[in-house]
Design an enzyme around this catalytic site. Structure first.
Site, PDB file in Angstrom:
ATOM      1  N   SER A 121      -1.267 -20.717  -4.192  1.00 43.24           N
ATOM      2  CA  SER A 121      -1.691 -19.545  -4.931  1.00 43.24           C
ATOM      3  C   SER A 121      -0.498 -18.862  -5.578  1.00 43.24           C
ATOM      4  O   SER A 121       0.643 -19.268  -5.421  1.00 43.24           O
ATOM      5  CB  SER A 121      -2.415 -18.576  -3.985  1.00 43.24           C
ATOM      6  N   HIS A 126       2.750  -7.976 -14.912  1.00 37.33           N
ATOM      7  CA  HIS A 126       3.381  -7.756 -16.208  1.00 37.33           C
ATOM      8  C   HIS A 126       3.195  -6.290 -16.577  1.00 37.33           C
ATOM      9  O   HIS A 126       2.156  -5.691 -16.277  1.00 37.33           O
ATOM     10  CB  HIS A 126       2.755  -8.632 -17.300  1.00 37.33           C
ATOM     11  N   CYS A 149      -6.078 -19.597  -2.642  1.00 42.13           N
ATOM     12  CA  CYS A 149      -6.946 -20.699  -2.241  1.00 42.13           C
ATOM     13  C   CYS A 149      -7.118 -20.663  -0.727  1.00 42.13           C
ATOM     14  O   CYS A 149      -6.305 -20.080  -0.014  1.00 42.13           O
ATOM     15  CB  CYS A 149      -6.343 -22.044  -2.646  1.00 42.13           C
TER      16      CYS A 149
END
Length: 272
Positions: A121, A126, A149
Site C-alpha cells: 500500500s 500533496h 491492501c
C-alpha cells in the site's frame, strides 16, 4: 465513531483493496498582494515536505503498517508532496531504504529528496497553495490518499488527519475494491460493516461541520462533504486584527469568506 474490532474469519490472504482519498481546504482573507504572498510563504513553511512526512509516518503507525520507503519534495514557487510506501508486516532493517527518521537520502538539483516504498500500500500527500491578485481570498488545499491492501484500513486515521490541518472544507471518498473469501469459500466484497465515513469521525469534530453523504452502497463507494459551521473572522485574517476593521467591512469580509467556502463545498460558482 466506530472501530474495526469485529473481524471476519477469512480463508487465505485478504485480497480487498481499500482507498481513502480526501481534500482539506483552508481559506484565508489576505487583501493586498503582499499579504497574499506572505500567506502563501507562511503555508509553504508550515506544511513543508518534512512536516508532511512526519504526518504520514504517524498515519502509517496508526494503521499498523511499516514504512519501506519515503519520497518527499518541496516545489518552487510553492507546494510540497510526500509519498510513502508501506508494508503490512515489519521488514528487516537492511531491506528498508529509509524509515521515518527523515534522514537525507539524496538530493535533486539542490533540493532534498527522500523516497519510500511499501509492498502492499501507499500514503501520499500533496499541497496546493493558491491565490489570485483580483481576489482578496487565498486558499490552501491538501490532497491526501491512503491506499491499503489486506486487513489494513485507513479509516481510523481520519480524526488525526483532520486535526493536523486547518480544515474549513473537507471532501472524503472511501472505496473497497475486489473480493476475498471466508473459510467456507463465500465471496466477501467488504470485510467490515460500513454505512458512512462519518461513523469514523469523532462526534466533537462532526459537531463543528455541516456534513453530507453521497454513498453508492452497491459499489462499496462512500463520499462525505463537510463545511465548517462557525466562522470566527480573526482566524481568517492574515497579519490583521479584527478590531481594527470597521463593523461593516467585517460583515463584507465574512460574507466573502462564506461565499468562497460554499463554492468550494458545492464545486460550483453558485453565486454567478
Amino acid at each position: 465513531m466506530i472501530g474495526l474490532e469485529n473481524k471476519l474469519k477469512l480463508y487465505g490472504f485478504n485480497n480487498l483493496t481499500k482507498s481513502l482519498s480526501f481534500n482539506i481546504y483552508d481559506v484565508c482573507y489576505a487583501k493586498s498582494e503582499r499579504e497574499q504572498r506572505d500567506y502563501i510563504s507562511y503555508i509553504d513553511e508550515q506544511y513543508n515536505s518534512e512536516r508532511l512526512t512526519h504526518i504520514l509516518c504517524h498515519v502509517t503507525e496508526m494503521i499498523g503498517a511499516h514504512v519501506l520507503n519515503i519520497s518527499k519534495q518541496d516545489y518552487d514557487p510553492q507546494g510540497a508532496s510526500v509519498a510513502v510506501l508501506i508494508a503490512e508486516q515489519e521488514f528487516p532493517a537492511d531491506r528498508i531504504d529509509a524509515s521515518c527518521n527523515l534522514g537525507r537520502i539524496g538530493s535533486f538539483r539542490g533540493r532534498d529528496t527522500v523516497v519510500g516504498h511499501l509492498d502492499k500500500s501507499h500514503v501520499t500527500v500533496h499541497t496546493y497553495p493558491e491565490f489570485h491578485p483580483g481576489n482578496a481570498i487565498a486558499t490552501f488545499r491538501v490532497d491526501i490518499d491512503v491506499a491499503t491492501c489486506g486487513e489494513i484500513t485507513p479509516l481510523n486515521t481520519l480524526n488525526y488527519l483532520i486535526g493536523s490541518f486547518d480544515s474549513d472544507i473537507i471532501t472524503a471518498d472511501y472505496r473497497v475494491r475486489g473480493f476475498t473469501r471466508d473459510v467456507n469459500g463465500k465471496k466477501l466484497f467488504m470485510d467490515h460493516h460500513m454505512t458512512s465515513i462519518q461513523d469514523y469521525i469523532d462526534d466533537a469534530t462532526l459537531q463543528k461541520y455541516d456534513a453530507l453523504d453521497i454513498n453508492v452502497y452497491q459499489a462499496n463507494l462512500f463520499h462525505t462533504k463537510m463545511l465548517i459551521k462557525e466562522l470566527d473572522l480573526q482566524n481568517y485574517l492574515f497579519n490583521r486584527d479584527v478590531l481594527e476593521i470597521p463593523p461593516r467591512e467585517r460583515l463584507k469580509i465574512s460574507n466573502s469568506l462564506r461565499r468562497e467556502m460554499i463554492e468550494i463545498y458545492s464545486g460550483a460558482n453558485i453565486f454567478d
